[in-house]
Design an enzyme around this catalytic site. Structure first.
Site, short mmCIF file in Angstrom:
data_model
loop_
_atom_site.label_atom_id
_atom_site.label_comp_id
_atom_site.label_asym_id
_atom_site.label_seq_id
_atom_site.Cartn_x
_atom_site.Cartn_y
_atom_site.Cartn_z
N ASP A 1 26.73 44.15 166.63
CA ASP A 1 26.87 42.73 166.97
C ASP A 1 28.27 42.37 167.46
O ASP A 1 28.76 41.25 167.25
CB ASP A 1 26.49 41.83 165.78
CG ASP A 1 25.10 42.14 165.27
OD1 ASP A 1 24.24 42.47 166.10
OD2 ASP A 1 24.88 42.06 164.05
N LYS B 1 28.00 43.55 172.64
CA LYS B 1 27.64 44.58 173.63
C LYS B 1 26.78 44.00 174.75
O LYS B 1 26.94 44.37 175.91
CB LYS B 1 26.89 45.73 172.94
CG LYS B 1 27.72 46.46 171.88
CD LYS B 1 26.92 47.51 171.16
CE LYS B 1 25.82 46.98 170.28
NZ LYS B 1 26.28 46.21 169.11
N GLY C 1 19.78 43.59 168.75
CA GLY C 1 19.60 42.24 169.29
C GLY C 1 20.81 41.95 170.15
O GLY C 1 21.90 41.75 169.62
N HIS C 2 20.66 42.03 171.45
CA HIS C 2 21.79 41.88 172.37
C HIS C 2 21.66 40.55 173.12
O HIS C 2 20.69 40.34 173.84
CB HIS C 2 21.83 43.07 173.35
CG HIS C 2 22.12 44.38 172.66
ND1 HIS C 2 22.25 45.56 173.32
CD2 HIS C 2 22.34 44.66 171.34
CE1 HIS C 2 22.52 46.53 172.45
NE2 HIS C 2 22.56 46.01 171.24
N GLN D 1 23.76 49.07 168.04
CA GLN D 1 24.46 49.14 166.74
C GLN D 1 25.95 49.45 166.95
O GLN D 1 26.50 49.04 167.95
CB GLN D 1 23.78 50.17 165.82
CG GLN D 1 22.39 49.77 165.35
CD GLN D 1 21.28 50.09 166.32
OE1 GLN D 1 21.19 51.20 166.82
NE2 GLN D 1 20.40 49.14 166.59
#
Ligand code: GDP
Ligand code: IMO
Ligand code: MG
Length: 423
Positions: A13, A16, A40-41, A224
């Site tokens: 988080d 990225k 979750g990007h 990650q």
């Protein structure tokens, strides 16, 4: 520069998605190579938010081809939902701009159930995302997993699911008392997804090789962060894939020497979701302030992220473990106007100090050694940075030995300063 990797340098988080989206404007191919929809990007373009879990973060640039490599664990249900959400929001996603490796491993309902019951019943609680990531990687490594290419043949799906279920059935019935679908039910559902996926399936290794040989610009998008790496991370509180740069070579399938720049995405402070040690975690109000101001809620699970000061020993370790060549420092705006700041410059354990984390140091036992630094009040409207912010950046560069090449000071595309040229 023709090839660049995006690597989270902390516990995920770090931003990225934002950085990948920005750099994708200048590149031809973006490849996800590990993890799955635990990621979750987030990308925000003129106030419109897109959260990507499996689809690479270059997808909002129509000229850019997105690939999901064979190191990814892929949940066809989650993908179908994501595809619908993102296309409904206006993005164009077709086999013209998205290809999935036939060799990516399939996350089945059995994996999701196992993830859930193991988390609920212990003995160790990792605080996973509950997406079935760990159990799917277990089946891959145990050589009993399904590959995406299998999903176009119902007989193959059934045969492989039977093998996969053989031991799990006993766990579901006897150990966990969990409900689970029959092989026929699961196989039929996966086969239906397989029909929809078929046009997207391809040999992604060959596509990457072709692009590299043609001198195209290729970006590898990690999910990650290094401290969640199955080998390099804070085991057992990690995810089940190689999140550091080593994962690119196995998960995308490109030669190691072909990655020229390894950009470590680094939050100006530290966050973590899930369980596990966190040396600089803040329990007093300042942690809450950072959490609120930074909007630190998980993009996949909505959980509150734990917050703490920037941890330089941890970052120095990530630089070495992942061969990072420069840093994109994100969320600098969150620390602005917060008064004096602290930075962890060493760990103390058994009377000795260490300026770098390492697998031999137990992160749950180390005591962080802090330096207090001047706060900054930059509003990022002009080109210049305050001397306090400059010295915050210099402190990082000096400690970890690589330059900060990008500064991000807001979630939108324009809230960025390139100190170094990429692509
Ligand atoms: P990722 O998993 O590394 O892609 O990061 P996430 O998307 O999970 O979390 C990063 C969050 O910070 C998202 O909500 C982004 O929109 C936001 N973000 C990214 N860069 C910045 C920044 O420089 N400043 C602020 N305030 N928010 C940012
Ligand atoms: P992005 O790509 C932050 C964490 C989970 C848990 C551990 C194992 O958005 O940075 P898993 O479901 O992978 O078995 O969970 O890893 N985790 C993440 N934390 N960002 C992520 O992805 C994460 N993906 C997994 O919270 O602690
Ligand atoms: Mg995220």
């Amino acid at each position: 520069m023709k090839t660049l990797a995006i690597i989270g340098s902390q516990w995920g988080d770090e931003g990225k998605g934002k950085i990948t989206d920005l750099l994708a404007a200048k590149c031809d191919l973006v490849v996800r190579y590990q993890g799955g929809n635990n990621a979750g990007h987030t990308i925000i373009v003129e106030g419109k938010k897109t959260v990507l879990h499996l689809i690479p973060s270059g997808i909002l640039h129509p000229h850019c081809m997105s690939l999901v490599g064979h190191g990814v664990v892929f949940d066809p249900r989650a993908f179908s939902q994501e595809l619908k959400t993102v296309t409904d929001a206006g993005a164009k996603i077709t086999p013209e701009n998205l290809r999935l490796s036939r060799g990516a491993s399939v996350i089945t309902t059995y994996h999701r159930i196992l993830d859930g019951v193991r988390e609920a019943q212990g003995p160790i609680k990792i605080g996973t995302t509950g997406k079935g990531i760990g159990p799917a990687y277990v089946d891959k490594v145990a050589r009993r997993g399904l590959k995406l290419g299998d999903l176009t043949n119902l007989d193959v799906i059934k045969a492989k699911l039977k093998t996969s279920l053989q031991e799990k059935e006993s766990l579901f019935k006897n150990l966990y008392q969990a409900e689970y679908p029959s092989v026929d039910q699961e196989a039929n559902e996966l086969f239906e997804f397989g029909k929809k996926l078929a046009p997207f399936l391809d040999d992604t290794f060959a596509l990457i090789d072709k692009a590299l040989m043609a001198g195209k610009k290729v970006m590898y998008e990690g999910a990650q962060g290094v401290l969640l790496d199955i080998d390099w991370g804070s085991y057992p509180f990690v995810t089940s894939s190689s999140t550091s740069a080593g994962g690119i070579y196995t998960g995308a399938g490109c030669p190691g020497s072909s990655v020229e720049e390894v950009l470590g995405i680094t939050k100006a402070y530290t966050t973590r979701v899930g369980e596990g040690p966190f040396p600089t975690e803040l329990f007093e109000h300042i942690g809450e302030d950072i959490q609120t101001k930074g909007g630190e809620f998980g993009a996949t699970t909505g959980r509150k992220r734990r917050c703490g000061w920037l941890d330089l020993p941890l970052l120095k370790y990530s630089v070495k473990a992942s061969n990072l060549t420069s840093i994109a420092l994100t969320k600098v705006d969150v620390l602005a106007n917060m008064g004096k700041l602290k930075v962890c410059v060493a760990y103390e354990i058994d009377g000795k100090q260490y300026d770098m984390a390492s697998p031999g140091l137990d992160l749950s036992k180390v005591k962080p050694v802090y330096e207090e630094v001047s706060g900054f009040e930059d509003d990022f409207t002009g080109d210049t940075l305050s001397s306090s912010l400059k010295s915050y950046i210099e402190k990082i560069e000096k400690h970890v030995g690589i330059p900060v090449g990008i500064l991000a000071f807001g979630p939108e595309r324009h809230q960025i300063k390139f100190i170094k040229d990429y692509f």
